[in-house]
Design a protein around this motif. Structure first.
Motif, PDB file in Angstrom:
ATOM      1  N   PRO A  78       3.246  21.904  39.565  1.00  0.00           N
ATOM      2  CA  PRO A  78       4.063  20.684  39.566  1.00  0.00           C
ATOM      3  C   PRO A  78       3.893  19.923  38.254  1.00  0.00           C
ATOM      4  O   PRO A  78       2.853  20.002  37.601  1.00  0.00           O
ATOM      5  N   THR A  79       4.907  19.184  37.870  1.00  0.00           N
ATOM      6  CA  THR A  79       4.864  18.401  36.639  1.00  0.00           C
ATOM      7  C   THR A  79       5.325  16.973  36.903  1.00  0.00           C
ATOM      8  O   THR A  79       5.965  16.690  37.927  1.00  0.00           O
ATOM      9  N   GLY A  80       5.026  16.078  35.978  1.00  0.00           N
ATOM     10  CA  GLY A  80       5.511  14.704  36.051  1.00  0.00           C
ATOM     11  C   GLY A  80       5.113  13.998  37.336  1.00  0.00           C
ATOM     12  O   GLY A  80       3.951  14.013  37.755  1.00  0.00           O
ATOM     13  N   GLU A  81       6.091  13.394  37.995  1.00  0.00           N
ATOM     14  CA  GLU A  81       5.847  12.648  39.227  1.00  0.00           C
ATOM     15  C   GLU A  81       5.372  13.549  40.363  1.00  0.00           C
ATOM     16  O   GLU A  81       4.613  13.122  41.225  1.00  0.00           O
ATOM     17  N   VAL A 107      -5.218  19.929  12.849  1.00  0.00           N
ATOM     18  CA  VAL A 107      -3.842  20.220  13.273  1.00  0.00           C
ATOM     19  C   VAL A 107      -3.772  20.643  14.737  1.00  0.00           C
ATOM     20  O   VAL A 107      -2.894  20.189  15.479  1.00  0.00           O
ATOM     21  N   LEU A 108      -4.703  21.496  15.163  1.00  0.00           N
ATOM     22  CA  LEU A 108      -4.687  21.985  16.541  1.00  0.00           C
ATOM     23  C   LEU A 108      -4.894  20.849  17.535  1.00  0.00           C
ATOM     24  O   LEU A 108      -4.202  20.759  18.555  1.00  0.00           O
ATOM     25  N   ASP A 109      -5.857  19.989  17.241  1.00  0.00           N
ATOM     26  CA  ASP A 109      -6.139  18.871  18.142  1.00  0.00           C
ATOM     27  C   ASP A 109      -4.972  17.891  18.195  1.00  0.00           C
ATOM     28  O   ASP A 109      -4.642  17.365  19.262  1.00  0.00           O
ATOM     29  N   LYS A 110      -4.343  17.648  17.063  1.00  0.00           N
ATOM     30  CA  LYS A 110      -3.205  16.724  17.031  1.00  0.00           C
ATOM     31  C   LYS A 110      -2.020  17.270  17.820  1.00  0.00           C
ATOM     32  O   LYS A 110      -1.324  16.517  18.519  1.00  0.00           O
ATOM     33  N   ALA A 111      -1.799  18.586  17.727  1.00  0.00           N
ATOM     34  CA  ALA A 111      -0.718  19.202  18.501  1.00  0.00           C
ATOM     35  C   ALA A 111      -0.992  19.077  19.995  1.00  0.00           C
ATOM     36  O   ALA A 111      -0.074  18.813  20.791  1.00  0.00           O
ATOM     37  N   GLU A 116      -0.397  16.539  25.403  1.00  0.00           N
ATOM     38  CA  GLU A 116      -1.042  15.776  26.471  1.00  0.00           C
ATOM     39  C   GLU A 116      -0.295  14.476  26.742  1.00  0.00           C
ATOM     40  O   GLU A 116      -0.121  14.071  27.903  1.00  0.00           O
ATOM     41  N   ALA A 117       0.162  13.809  25.690  1.00  0.00           N
ATOM     42  CA  ALA A 117       0.918  12.564  25.852  1.00  0.00           C
ATOM     43  C   ALA A 117       2.228  12.813  26.593  1.00  0.00           C
ATOM     44  O   ALA A 117       2.702  11.964  27.351  1.00  0.00           O
ATOM     45  N   GLU A 118       2.791  13.995  26.394  1.00  0.00           N
ATOM     46  CA  GLU A 118       4.064  14.335  27.032  1.00  0.00           C
ATOM     47  C   GLU A 118       3.884  14.688  28.511  1.00  0.00           C
ATOM     48  O   GLU A 118       4.664  14.244  29.358  1.00  0.00           O
ATOM     49  N   HIS A 119       2.857  15.471  28.825  1.00  0.00           N
ATOM     50  CA  HIS A 119       2.724  16.011  30.180  1.00  0.00           C
ATOM     51  C   HIS A 119       1.619  15.366  31.020  1.00  0.00           C
ATOM     52  O   HIS A 119       1.676  15.420  32.260  1.00  0.00           O
TER      53      HIS A 119
END
Length: 322
Positions: A78-81, A107-111, A116-119
């Motif tokens: 499941p994703t989001g809500e 670079v890897l951590d920033k990606a 993480e901010a998105e999902h």
């Protein structure tokens, strides 16, 4: 017969309560030991405000596995809500488990921060990622999960395995009255002493003569342990030995304890047609993967096909009573 059943349930409940008290006593006794090693008390035994859960599912993943993660988000995860809802209403916590790169903040951590901010579906560990560090990562995953969630079970699964959440929850629920349970597909593979081969065991000599096999342990694609065992790992983390293979390491931590080893073959079904035939016969699998690939072969392309053929249906988890 009704009174006998009630008595049986009361005895099971009492046994589990006694086990919990024994674990808390062990925590108190082992808050510090000799030789300069300090064992920290896991928060789940000292902080009763921890979020309650039925099961925490940690999906082991790597920096290079973005497409694998998306293939799970598009199928059984499941994703989001919906992710928040299943956590709140069913007590099922699902997180991708990953540490940080050797160059923290690179670079890897920033990606990964962006993903993480998105999902919002990651559990970040204080751990440097690397294939030869999987035993350390496993140990740290259980210790971290115990400090964040007060769950009945803790499960580890790879990011190229197909999972049916409803069947997993129903299967685990059968053992919730047992104090110490270790569940998965138990195996006993050969100890590989030859250098350069996959799964080489540098400490092969500890397992006897050449040609010997490991003790029984759950295969690493997916396994679960009950709360007391996760707490045991957290308490004793600094002195738990790590072998080359993380599934062997976990098995070694538990082999000398009073633990019920549950060999459940529904947790290692093959991909179609195997899991498809079983589903048609009413025996829906908990997990499916290909032994030849130690996961679903070409999982990014194939996961949706496996899900459509062997998935339990999106509504099953909500209908499951556990």
């Amino acid at each position: 017969m009704g009174e006998v059943s009630k008595t049986h349930k009361a005895i099971q409940s009492l046994e589990k309560t006694i086990s919990n008290l024994e674990m808390e006593l062990a925590v108190s006794r082992m808050s510090s030991v000799g030789n300069g090693v300090t064992l920290q008390k896991p928060k789940s035994y000292s902080n009763h405000k921890l979020q309650k859960a039925f099961v925490v599912i940690g999906i082991n993943t790597a920096f290079s596995s973005r497409k694998r993660r998306d293939s799970l988000r598009q199928t059984w995860m499941p994703t989001g809500e919906k992710l928040k809802k299943i956590e709140k209403e069913k007590g099922i916590v699902i997180r991708f488990v990953i540490g940080h790169s050797a160059t923290t903040g690179g670079v890897l951590d920033k990606a990964l921060d962006k993903e993480e901010a998105e999902h919002k579906d990651f559990l970040r560990l204080n751990h440097v990622e690397g294939y030869h560090q999987l035993s350390t990562k496993t140990r740290l995953y259980f210790s971290t999960a115990v400090s964040m969630w007060d769950a009945e079970f803790y499960v580890k699964v790879d990011d190229d395995v197909h999972l049916n959440l409803g069947m997993l929850a129903t299967t685990l629920a059968r053992y919730r009255s047992k104090p110490r349970v270790y569940i998965g597909c138990m195996k006993s593979g050969p100890v590989l002493s030859e250098k350069g081969v996959k799964y080489h065991e540098p400490e092969y000599w500890k397992f006897g003569e050449d040609g010997n096999k490991y003790f029984r342990h759950a295969t690493g694609q997916i396994y679960g342990i009950s709360k007391d065992l996760a707490a045991y790992i957290s308490i004793n983390s600094p002195i738990l030995h790590r072998y080359a293979n993380e599934d062997v390491s976990l098995g070694s931590w538990l082999i000398g304890l009073e633990v019920e080893h549950v060999d459940d073959r529904s947790m290692c079904c093959g991909t179609p047609p195997d899991c498809e035939w079983k589903a048609q016969a009413g025996n829906i699998c908990v997990a499916s993967f290909d032994w030849s690939c130690s996961g679903v072969c070409k999982s990014v392309e194939k996961m949706k096909y496996v899900h459509n053929s062997c998935g339990e249906g999106d509504s099953s988890i909500w209908k499951s009573d556990f």
